[in-house]
Design an enzyme around this catalytic site. Structure first.
Site: not given
Ligand code: ATP
Ligand code: MG
Ligand code: MG
Length: 599
Positions: A103, A114, A116, A168, A229, A238
């Site tokens: 995100s 977080d 990533d 992460d 979202k 979600y």
């Molecule tokens: N269980 C999963 N299976 C597949 N891909 C995942 C999974 N968890 C995370 N990812 C990948 O890592 C990315 C980051 O995950 P994250 O959980 O941080 O979500 P996010 O889309 O960044 O939302 P947030 O703002 O809640 O962090 C996701 O967009 C996806 O590409």
């Molecule tokens: Mg994230």
């Molecule tokens: Mg993450």
């Protein structure tokens, strides 16, 4: 933040962007009218009170942290290279980089989300180095706390808190002597000779970058995605792990909407999102582009080749090689819940667009506890906070099995897991225990005087989870998973009075609520806690007055698509199949029904 001036600028930039962006041409290339711009400003205002957006200062703090992480990566790669007998002058130039994804990279992260990140290293730096010497380097940093490695995961990750921000961090080693600062990860051939873990780790970045490349107007995409979202979170749909959609899947659905309406303002895009996906003929896949024809031997989603892909109910396919279905956890129950939400979102946004309702209406949570008469409560408890975090994660990842068991029960028409977990009331838990609950709402086939015994479904689930915890050596004393069947009237034993009051209150103001008055009665059939503990048997009288979900499908109104190139019908029709010779379940089902909708 979306603004009218930026939109005017975008309009100029995008005036020649009417060519095909995606699998088909656009449905409408109309530019926003003043009313669409006004609605978009209203949407931005409606989102503000929810404190989603970070301040300038908070955003800068993230940049500072990323800068520090980048320096650490460069330093570590240089030192590790020297330790591997690479001359210092060469080690100076082998590079190494950090890319972001998720995100934050999409530009739609909420306050406190977080970051990533992916660390990319040249070929002489190995995953083992990342999880040993880089881990040690991070450990020495004052600003780093809660550092933990999850090396054996499907996608190995190092997690930490860096000066207040959760990070992460993944690792990928490329088959290159050096990683120049200017390198991007788009080239499919970068994956040649890489191991699965590296390919999976690269996937998040490659997908996010590709999504951004495939949308016609990034700023409009961002505000629309933020709204969708937030709506999905408020509506309890979600969660990738529980069988709904996760961040990347929502991003792809919004990106597809942006491709179909390339010049539309975010308010229009939110409305069109519901229009398109309330009618989508699942399991027809959503694709943002023609899948890459490169073949480096990695498995890609393709129902013509892989039998298991034919059973995916709601395929939303990632746009970077090796393309994957991002929604393989979706079940019949979760899909039907999401489709109902799309329909109800369409109805609400139609009212919003004609100013009959404000945007706030879209973000009102539905009344989960008033919608069903019967629930399964899952209670997850452990002795320490640390144990609880692990146990909670394991159980959460297995809840889909229980939903599957319930779906296969012939008397159950819907098993609705609410992704929100609730703290157990003080009066209900043993002292010092860490305990939370999930609720599953149940809808039954309408048969008279039916006694339904769910003991087997529930026990099988509990045994599977316990066995798994033992197998992976996670099981600790105090880790407990319980499931109880409760009626709506018994919810007062589990939920705080304020929550129940809130649901009742909103039901009185919500004309379409499914409350039939029962929730206002005092509970008369409360069993004792102990009695309920022993009970996983649901013995219920179900008659024809059973309180069904009152969601009705949205009425479609065709409007303003005067610049339409193709119709929505063409889009929801299976022209997006990845092959024209599809012997698969997914494609044949998609072709079986079609109704004329909007042109
Ligand atoms: N269980 C999963 N299976 C597949 N891909 C995942 C999974 N968890 C995370 N990812 C990948 O890592 C990315 C980051 O995950 P994250 O959980 O941080 O979500 P996010 O889309 O960044 O939302 P947030 O703002 O809640 O962090 C996701 O967009 C996806 O590409
Ligand atoms: Mg994230
Ligand atoms: Mg993450």
């Amino acid at each position: 933040m979306w603004s009218t001036s930026t939109n005017a600028q975008n309009k100029e930039n995008d005036s020649n962007k009417t060519a095909t962006l995606g699998m088909t041409s656009a449905i409408s290339t109309a530019f926003p009218k003043p009313v669409d711009i006004a609605k978009t400003l209203e949407l931005t205002e409606a989102l503000k009170p929810f404190d989603l957006f970070e301040t300038e200062q908070e955003l800068n703090h993230r940049l500072v942290i990323l800068g520090k992480l980048y320096s650490l990566v460069k330093q570590w790669i240089k030192d590790t290279s020297i330790a591997k007998n690479i001359p210092e002058s060469v080690a100076e130039n082998v590079g190494g980089k950090i890319y972001t994804f998720g995100s934050y990279r999409l530009g739609v992260h909420n306050k406190g989300a977080d970051i990533d990140a992916l660390c990319v290293a040249p070929r002489h730096i190995f995953r083992e180095d990342f999880f040993s010497s880089f881990y040690e380097l991070l450990k020495q940093q004052e600003e780093v706390t809660d550092l933990r490695s999850v090396e054996e995961a499907f996608v190995p990750v190092m997690k930490m808190n860096f000066d207040g921000i959760e990070i992460d961090m993944l690792f990928a080693r490329l088959d290159l002597k050096e990683i120049p600062d200017t390198m991007d990860l788009q080239d499919d051939l970068l994956l040649k000779k890489l191991d699965q873990k590296c390919v999976r780790s690269l996937n998040g970045c490659r997908v996010t970058d590709e999504i951004l490349r495939l949308v016609p107007n990034i700023e409009n995409f961002r505000l629309t995605l933020r709204a969708i979202k937030f709506w999905a979170k408020r509506h309890g749909i979600y969660s990738n792990v529980l069988g709904y959609l996760g961040g990347v899947s929502w991003a792809m659905l919004v990106a597809r909407t942006c491709q179909l309406y390339p010049n539309a303002a975010p308010a229009t895009l939110v409305h069109k999102f519901f229009l398109v996906f309330s009618q989508w003929k699942w399991p027809q896949p959503v694709l943002l582009k023609q899948p890459s024809s490169v073949n480096l031997g990695f498995t890609v989603w393709d129902p013509r080749v892989n039998v298991q892909d034919r059973y995916h109910l709601m395929p939303i396919i990632t746009p970077a090689y090796p393309q994957q279905n991002s929604t393989f956890n979706v079940s019949a129950s979760t899909r039907s819940i999401m489709v109902e939400e799309f329909k109800s979102g369409l109805q609400t946004t139609e009212e919003i667009m004609i100013s009959k309702e404000p945007w706030e209406k879209l973000f009102e949570p539905p009344q989960f506890f008033l919608k069903y008469r019967h629930f399964i409560v899952l209670l997850v408890s452990a002795n320490t906070a640390e144990d609880h975090l692990e146990w909670y994660g394991l159980v959460e990842s297995k809840v889909r099995l229980l939903i599957g068991n319930l779906e296969r029960n012939q008397y159950i028409t819907l098993a609705h897991i609410n992704p929100e977990s609730f703290s157990v009331l003080e009066s209900q838990k043993e002292s010092n225990q860490h305990c939370v609950m999930w609720f599953i709402g149940l809808e039954f086939a309408k048969s008279e005087h039916l006694n339904i015994d769910l003991t087997y479904d529930i026990q099988t689930f509990i045994e599977t989870v316990n066995k798994h915890a033992l197998n992976i050596n996670m099981f600790k004393e105090g880790m407990k998973l319980e499931a109880r069947s409760v009626r709506r009237r018994q919810l007062v034993q589990y939920l705080s009075p304020s929550l129940i009051k809130r649901e009742r209150k909103s039901s009185l103001t919500n004309k379409s609520g499914s409350n039939n008055g029962e929730s206002k009665k005092r509970p008369s059939d409360q069993g004792t806690q102990e009695g309920e503990n022993k009970k996983t048997r649901l013995s219920s009288e179900i008659n024809s007055t059973y309180d069904d979900s009152s969601n009705t499908s949205g009425t479609l109104q065709c409007n303003d698509d005067s610049n339409s190139n193709i119709s929505l019908n063409d889009i929801v029709n299976p022209t997006e199949n990845i092959s024209s010779t599809p012997p698969s379940h997914a494609t044949t089902t998609a072709q079986s029904t079609q109704e004329a909708v909007c042109t």
